[in-house]
Scaffold this motif. Structure first.
Motif, PDB file in Angstrom:
ATOM      1  N   LEU B 376      81.760  14.391 -22.803  1.00 32.62           N
ATOM      2  CA  LEU B 376      82.494  13.143 -23.007  1.00 32.62           C
ATOM      3  C   LEU B 376      83.608  13.250 -24.049  1.00 32.62           C
ATOM      4  O   LEU B 376      84.686  12.728 -23.847  1.00 32.62           O
ATOM      5  CB  LEU B 376      81.522  12.017 -23.387  1.00 32.62           C
ATOM      6  CG  LEU B 376      80.414  11.753 -22.358  1.00 32.62           C
ATOM      7  CD1 LEU B 376      79.459  10.691 -22.848  1.00 32.62           C
ATOM      8  CD2 LEU B 376      81.002  11.382 -21.002  1.00 32.62           C
ATOM      9  N   SER B 377      83.354  13.953 -25.173  1.00 32.84           N
ATOM     10  CA  SER B 377      84.440  14.109 -26.150  1.00 32.84           C
ATOM     11  C   SER B 377      85.396  15.195 -25.690  1.00 32.84           C
ATOM     12  O   SER B 377      86.606  15.087 -25.861  1.00 32.84           O
ATOM     13  CB  SER B 377      83.907  14.478 -27.531  1.00 32.84           C
ATOM     14  OG  SER B 377      82.839  13.661 -27.891  1.00 32.84           O
ATOM     15  N   ASN B 379      85.748  16.358 -22.547  1.00 31.52           N
ATOM     16  CA  ASN B 379      86.149  16.243 -21.140  1.00 31.52           C
ATOM     17  C   ASN B 379      85.802  17.481 -20.317  1.00 31.52           C
ATOM     18  O   ASN B 379      86.472  17.786 -19.334  1.00 31.52           O
ATOM     19  CB  ASN B 379      87.654  15.977 -20.990  1.00 31.52           C
ATOM     20  CG  ASN B 379      88.048  14.614 -21.519  1.00 31.52           C
ATOM     21  OD1 ASN B 379      87.232  13.947 -22.158  1.00 31.52           O
ATOM     22  ND2 ASN B 379      89.264  14.194 -21.258  1.00 31.52           N
ATOM     23  N   LEU B 412      81.401   6.620 -24.435  1.00 28.50           N
ATOM     24  CA  LEU B 412      82.029   6.063 -23.226  1.00 28.50           C
ATOM     25  C   LEU B 412      82.954   4.908 -23.583  1.00 28.50           C
ATOM     26  O   LEU B 412      84.068   4.800 -23.071  1.00 28.50           O
ATOM     27  CB  LEU B 412      80.956   5.586 -22.248  1.00 28.50           C
ATOM     28  CG  LEU B 412      80.269   6.691 -21.436  1.00 28.50           C
ATOM     29  CD1 LEU B 412      79.088   6.127 -20.661  1.00 28.50           C
ATOM     30  CD2 LEU B 412      81.246   7.375 -20.491  1.00 28.50           C
ATOM     31  N   SER B 414      84.574   4.476 -26.243  1.00 27.80           N
ATOM     32  CA  SER B 414      85.792   4.951 -26.890  1.00 27.80           C
ATOM     33  C   SER B 414      86.820   5.444 -25.878  1.00 27.80           C
ATOM     34  O   SER B 414      87.972   5.681 -26.207  1.00 27.80           O
ATOM     35  CB  SER B 414      85.460   6.062 -27.886  1.00 27.80           C
ATOM     36  OG  SER B 414      85.056   7.216 -27.184  1.00 27.80           O
ATOM     37  N   LYS B 415      86.377   5.620 -24.623  1.00 31.02           N
ATOM     38  CA  LYS B 415      87.314   6.071 -23.588  1.00 31.02           C
ATOM     39  C   LYS B 415      88.113   4.915 -23.014  1.00 31.02           C
ATOM     40  O   LYS B 415      89.038   5.100 -22.241  1.00 31.02           O
ATOM     41  CB  LYS B 415      86.543   6.772 -22.457  1.00 31.02           C
ATOM     42  CG  LYS B 415      85.815   8.018 -22.885  1.00 31.02           C
ATOM     43  CD  LYS B 415      86.794   9.125 -23.214  1.00 31.02           C
ATOM     44  CE  LYS B 415      86.033  10.351 -23.698  1.00 31.02           C
ATOM     45  NZ  LYS B 415      86.926  11.458 -24.031  1.00 31.02           N
ATOM     46  N   PHE B 418      89.742   4.484 -19.447  1.00 30.34           N
ATOM     47  CA  PHE B 418      89.516   5.785 -18.832  1.00 30.34           C
ATOM     48  C   PHE B 418      88.019   5.986 -18.532  1.00 30.34           C
ATOM     49  O   PHE B 418      87.620   6.978 -17.966  1.00 30.34           O
ATOM     50  CB  PHE B 418      90.015   6.853 -19.808  1.00 30.34           C
ATOM     51  CG  PHE B 418      90.324   8.186 -19.195  1.00 30.34           C
ATOM     52  CD1 PHE B 418      91.072   8.277 -18.024  1.00 30.34           C
ATOM     53  CD2 PHE B 418      89.879   9.363 -19.793  1.00 30.34           C
ATOM     54  CE1 PHE B 418      91.368   9.516 -17.482  1.00 30.34           C
ATOM     55  CE2 PHE B 418      90.162  10.595 -19.244  1.00 30.34           C
ATOM     56  CZ  PHE B 418      90.916  10.672 -18.085  1.00 30.34           C
ATOM     57  N   GLU B 419      87.207   4.998 -18.898  1.00 25.20           N
ATOM     58  CA  GLU B 419      85.760   5.121 -18.840  1.00 25.20           C
ATOM     59  C   GLU B 419      85.240   5.502 -17.453  1.00 25.20           C
ATOM     60  O   GLU B 419      84.319   6.301 -17.315  1.00 25.20           O
ATOM     61  CB  GLU B 419      85.105   3.802 -19.297  1.00 25.20           C
ATOM     62  CG  GLU B 419      83.624   3.939 -19.521  1.00 25.20           C
ATOM     63  CD  GLU B 419      82.968   2.632 -20.005  1.00 25.20           C
ATOM     64  OE1 GLU B 419      83.654   1.808 -20.644  1.00 25.20           O
ATOM     65  OE2 GLU B 419      81.785   2.453 -19.725  1.00 25.20           O
ATOM     66  N   HIS B 421      86.375   7.384 -15.322  1.00 27.96           N
ATOM     67  CA  HIS B 421      86.515   8.818 -15.066  1.00 27.96           C
ATOM     68  C   HIS B 421      85.196   9.556 -15.340  1.00 27.96           C
ATOM     69  O   HIS B 421      84.963  10.634 -14.814  1.00 27.96           O
ATOM     70  CB  HIS B 421      87.628   9.362 -15.954  1.00 27.96           C
ATOM     71  CG  HIS B 421      87.882  10.836 -15.785  1.00 27.96           C
ATOM     72  ND1 HIS B 421      88.550  11.341 -14.687  1.00 27.96           N
ATOM     73  CD2 HIS B 421      87.536  11.906 -16.538  1.00 27.96           C
ATOM     74  CE1 HIS B 421      88.607  12.663 -14.788  1.00 27.96           C
ATOM     75  NE2 HIS B 421      88.007  13.036 -15.907  1.00 27.96           N
TER      76      HIS B 421
END
Lengths: 64, 460
Positions: B376-377, B379, B412, B414-415, B418-419, B421
């Motif tokens: 997640l951080s 990618n 999540l 923090s995305k 874009f979450e 994705h």
């Protein structure tokens, strides 16, 4: 004899006399301050330290 | 020409070279260094250093007119300066000064002071370049002084003022950080410190002045032994007191995370069951924080690499290791999203993390609660991380935090837009992607948490 496989730096060689003199004064004054503090009873006790002194313990190195 | 095939990192010093023969680390000494070697051996100097644990021990395996061959103790995993935490770096710097003082007392001197002469072994810093010593010539300055400043003192002082990330710079400056650069990066107030002013700012000035000067004045420079002792001792005292000003990325990590005491004990119980069954001699813990879980293992491992991205966690691990006098623990700083590259001439002087860990080939890799950070951080898709984890170990223990886990939720969130994705982040797609590289041997949900532990075996 030295192998000149890296440059010691000319400036760095010349300057060491000056640095040594400064270091001498620093060491002397720190020692003096420490002695005064111990005398006045305000020197801090040594806390848990993972690093030891610069000197290699004689007892270990003498029986070589 | 060299009779044996020298190690790709061993070509700078003409005194000799390192080569590998039958898996052993050996060192050939050229005739140019015979006189020094004999004096160092016969005076008991080597023995004194080895006995005190300052120098890696060696034995002479052959001796002829052309070459003397030594065999050194094998170190299972070499860490480099840019992988050390602040206090590890300090320990290495202090060791160098200690050895130089000891050398001077015995009328020898260190002819170089690169940080790569030191690595960590059996719970402490040890000097590994046996041929770095030479005769001390009365009233001569320390040739390696500038090297000490650019490899040790400069980086440590920079880290003190700007944070531990500064220590990573040596991976870009294999020959040390230029003095002028160190000087320019330090705050103005450092010019008021006599020690910092003379050892860094004044040095930078003089180096600059004599930059284009090729007359052999260096030989004319004089310094008494007492003077050299002063330099070494003042640097030693200064470095010993030097501290970092920053707090940890994780802080009191284990207080913050969403583990109840029961879940924590359970996690450790499950890992112990699996590790006990495999009986590994070696392991690596990727994202091992301060070594907490490795210390909870009941099974004794010979060497445990414990890496973490956070300097302070590694520092804490280093301190604990020192206090407990542990020999199996090898902590170091590593960003798994950007592991140490191969550097130096031909890209073969210092090896990448991946090359080294493949040679080390730990029997088990622990990756506890790092997969959500990688995915997640960073990618990084599951397929890519599975490929990475399957490349160096037979067994991998992975802790997978489910989507419902609060850390995962935080990452999540923090995305933002874009979450979506990261909809793939689920236990099903994890199992299917990792299934291509591993057999799932065991799977257990940690009670009272949103986390699942896997024991995976690499498909051969």
């Amino acid at each position: 004899m030295y192998f000149l496989y890296f440059d010691p730096g000319l400036g760095a060689m010349i300057i060491q006399t000056i640095i040594a003199a400064v270091a001498g004064v620093v060491l002397f004054s720190k020692n003096l301050m420490h002695k005064i503090k111990v005398f006045l009873g305000i020197a801090k006790a040594h806390k848990d330290d993972v690093f030891d002194d610069i000197d290699v313990k004689d007892s270990d190195s003498e029986n070589k | 020409m060299n009779a044996k095939n020298p190690h790709s990192s061993s070509f700078r010093d003409p005194s000799g070279y390192v080569f590998i023969e039958g898996g052993d680390i050996k060192r050939a000494i050229n005739p140019i260094y015979f006189k020094q070697y004999k004096a160092l051996t016969q005076s008991g100097f080597y023995q004194g250093l080895i006995k005190n644990g300052l120098l890696i021990s060696h034995k002479e395996v052959s001796n002829s007119d052309e070459t003397i061959v030594l065999q050194a103790d094998k170190i299972p995993f070499i860490t480099y300066p840019y992988e050390w935490s602040f206090n590890m770096y300090k320990e290495a710097a202090l060791l160098t000064l200690k050895i130089q003082k000891y050398s001077l007392e015995h009328d020898f001197t260190l002819k170089d002071a690169t940080a790569f002469n030191i690595t960590f072994h059996k719970g402490k810093a040890v000097f590994i370049d046996t041929l770095s010593f030479d005769f001390y010539i009365e009233n001569s300055p320390w040739r390696a002084y500038k090297q000490f400043i650019t490899h040790f003192f400069g980086p440590l002082v920079l880290a003190h003022y700007h944070g531990a990330q500064q220590l990573k710079m040596l991976s870009n400056f294999i020959d040390g950080i230029p003095v002028k650069m160190i000087s320019s990066m330090l705050p103005l107030k450092t010019k008021l410190s006599p020690l910092l002013y003379s050892n860094i700012h004044l040095l930078a000035k003089l180096e600059d002045k004599h930059n284009e000067d090729y007359k052999d004045e260096a030989k004319a420079a004089k310094l008494s032994k007492k003077g050299q002792f002063n330099i070494i001792e003042s640097l030693y005292n200064y470095i010993k007191k030097l501290e970092l000003k920053e707090t940890s990325e994780w802080g009191n990590y284990y207080d913050k995370i969403n583990y109840s005491d029961e879940a924590f004990i359970e996690k450790s119980r499950i890992i112990n069951d699996w590790v006990n069954a495999i009986q590994p001699k070696t392991l690596v813990d990727i994202g091992g924080n301060d070594g907490t879980f490795v210390r909870k293992l009941e099974h004794y491992v010979e060497t445990a690499l414990v890496c973490d991205i956070d300097n302070n966690s590694v520092d804490l691990n280093h301190k604990t290791m020192k206090m407990n006098k542990e020999e199996f623990m090898l902590p170091f700083v590593l960003d798994i999203l950007n592991p140490s590259p191969a550097i130096g001439f031909n890209n073969t002087e210092r090896f990448s993390f991946l090359e080294r860990v493949k040679v080390f080939s730990p029997e088990i890799t622990l990756a506890l609660a790092v997969i959500h950070h990688i995915s997640l951080s960073g990618n990084v898709p599951f397929h890519n991380s599975a490929l990475f984890f399957s490349s160096f170990s037979k067994y991998v223990i992975i802790e997978f935090p489910k989507r419902e886990d609060s850390w995962v939720q935080r990452l999540l969130k923090s995305k933002r837009e874009f979450e979506n994705h990261f909809d793939y982040y689920s236990i099903e797609s994890f199992e299917s992607a990792y299934g291509a590289f591993f057999n799932i041997k065991q799977k257990e949900t940690i009670l009272d948490s949103e986390r699942v532990l896997y024991l995976l075996e690499t498909k051969s």
